[in-house]
Design a protein around this motif. Structure first.
Motif, PDB file in Angstrom:
ATOM      1  N   LYS A   6      22.886 -18.681  11.557  1.00 55.44           N
ATOM      2  CA  LYS A   6      22.616 -19.962  10.884  1.00 55.44           C
ATOM      3  C   LYS A   6      21.128 -20.265  10.888  1.00 55.44           C
ATOM      4  O   LYS A   6      20.588 -20.805   9.931  1.00 55.44           O
ATOM      5  CB  LYS A   6      23.413 -21.082  11.525  1.00 55.44           C
ATOM      6  N   GLY A   7      20.441 -19.915  11.994  1.00 57.09           N
ATOM      7  CA  GLY A   7      19.003 -20.129  12.102  1.00 57.09           C
ATOM      8  C   GLY A   7      18.205 -19.306  11.100  1.00 57.09           C
ATOM      9  O   GLY A   7      17.078 -19.641  10.755  1.00 57.09           O
ATOM     10  N   LYS A   8      18.797 -18.233  10.624  1.00 55.21           N
ATOM     11  CA  LYS A   8      18.144 -17.388   9.613  1.00 55.21           C
ATOM     12  C   LYS A   8      18.599 -17.770   8.207  1.00 55.21           C
ATOM     13  O   LYS A   8      18.316 -17.066   7.242  1.00 55.21           O
ATOM     14  CB  LYS A   8      18.442 -15.919   9.893  1.00 55.21           C
ATOM     15  N   GLY A   9      19.334 -18.882   8.110  1.00 55.42           N
ATOM     16  CA  GLY A   9      19.769 -19.367   6.801  1.00 55.42           C
ATOM     17  C   GLY A   9      20.979 -18.646   6.235  1.00 55.42           C
ATOM     18  O   GLY A   9      21.245 -18.726   5.043  1.00 55.42           O
ATOM     19  N   LEU A  10      21.710 -17.943   7.080  1.00 58.87           N
ATOM     20  CA  LEU A  10      22.885 -17.190   6.619  1.00 58.87           C
ATOM     21  C   LEU A  10      24.164 -17.967   6.906  1.00 58.87           C
ATOM     22  O   LEU A  10      24.273 -18.636   7.934  1.00 58.87           O
ATOM     23  CB  LEU A  10      22.941 -15.824   7.313  1.00 58.87           C
ATOM     24  N   ASP A  11      25.132 -17.833   6.016  1.00 60.51           N
ATOM     25  CA  ASP A  11      26.414 -18.496   6.256  1.00 60.51           C
ATOM     26  C   ASP A  11      27.510 -17.502   6.644  1.00 60.51           C
ATOM     27  O   ASP A  11      28.653 -17.863   6.881  1.00 60.51           O
ATOM     28  CB  ASP A  11      26.854 -19.329   5.047  1.00 60.51           C
ATOM     29  N   LYS A  12      27.140 -16.207   6.676  1.00 63.35           N
ATOM     30  CA  LYS A  12      28.069 -15.181   7.158  1.00 63.35           C
ATOM     31  C   LYS A  12      27.271 -14.008   7.722  1.00 63.35           C
ATOM     32  O   LYS A  12      26.072 -13.854   7.431  1.00 63.35           O
ATOM     33  CB  LYS A  12      29.009 -14.718   6.057  1.00 63.35           C
ATOM     34  N   ILE A  13      27.925 -13.171   8.501  1.00 60.05           N
ATOM     35  CA  ILE A  13      27.277 -11.999   9.093  1.00 60.05           C
ATOM     36  C   ILE A  13      27.124 -10.938   8.005  1.00 60.05           C
ATOM     37  O   ILE A  13      28.108 -10.584   7.340  1.00 60.05           O
ATOM     38  CB  ILE A  13      28.103 -11.445  10.264  1.00 60.05           C
ATOM     39  N   PRO A  14      25.920 -10.421   7.813  1.00 57.76           N
ATOM     40  CA  PRO A  14      25.720  -9.389   6.786  1.00 57.76           C
ATOM     41  C   PRO A  14      26.522  -8.120   7.111  1.00 57.76           C
ATOM     42  O   PRO A  14      26.694  -7.763   8.282  1.00 57.76           O
ATOM     43  CB  PRO A  14      24.223  -9.092   6.854  1.00 57.76           C
ATOM     44  N   SER A  15      26.997  -7.462   6.080  1.00 55.22           N
ATOM     45  CA  SER A  15      27.757  -6.228   6.304  1.00 55.22           C
ATOM     46  C   SER A  15      26.862  -5.003   6.405  1.00 55.22           C
ATOM     47  O   SER A  15      27.309  -3.945   6.841  1.00 55.22           O
ATOM     48  CB  SER A  15      28.791  -6.034   5.187  1.00 55.22           C
ATOM     49  N   ARG A  16      25.602  -5.130   6.032  1.00 55.70           N
ATOM     50  CA  ARG A  16      24.649  -4.028   6.109  1.00 55.70           C
ATOM     51  C   ARG A  16      23.305  -4.547   6.611  1.00 55.70           C
ATOM     52  O   ARG A  16      23.011  -5.722   6.521  1.00 55.70           O
ATOM     53  CB  ARG A  16      24.422  -3.399   4.728  1.00 55.70           C
ATOM     54  N   GLY A  17      22.502  -3.634   7.126  1.00 53.54           N
ATOM     55  CA  GLY A  17      21.157  -3.993   7.559  1.00 53.54           C
ATOM     56  C   GLY A  17      21.073  -4.244   9.056  1.00 53.54           C
ATOM     57  O   GLY A  17      22.051  -4.142   9.784  1.00 53.54           O
ATOM     58  N   TYR A  18      19.893  -4.574   9.518  1.00 55.42           N
ATOM     59  CA  TYR A  18      19.652  -4.701  10.958  1.00 55.42           C
ATOM     60  C   TYR A  18      20.349  -5.897  11.587  1.00 55.42           C
ATOM     61  O   TYR A  18      20.514  -5.944  12.807  1.00 55.42           O
ATOM     62  CB  TYR A  18      18.150  -4.717  11.267  1.00 55.42           C
TER      63      TYR A  18
END
Length: 64
Positions: free
Chosen positions: A28-40
């Motif tokens: 949430k602190g990174k502005g995301l509303d879900k966990i990314p499926s790819r990437g770091y």
């Protein structure tokens, strides 16, 4: 892994450490509303899998 030459079974635990800092607050602190499926920032992989494959390869190579 089974080594037929010396009749031994060897196990490798390459699960790595759990991602304890992968919290809802982090995403949430990174502005995301879900966990990314790819990437770091993805939290869907086993951290030590690549090192485990390397260890298994080196073990097999050494025993052949």
């Amino acid at each position: 892994m089974y080594n037929a030459k010396d009749n031994k079974v060897v196990a490798i635990n390459a699960s790595g450490r759990a991602g304890e800092k992968a919290t809802i607050k982090l995403y949430k602190g990174k502005g995301l509303d879900k966990i990314p499926s790819r990437g770091y920032l993805a939290a869907n992989t086993v951290p030590g899998v690549v090192s485990g494959w390397d260890k298994a390869f080196k073990y097999a190579k050494k025993k052949s």
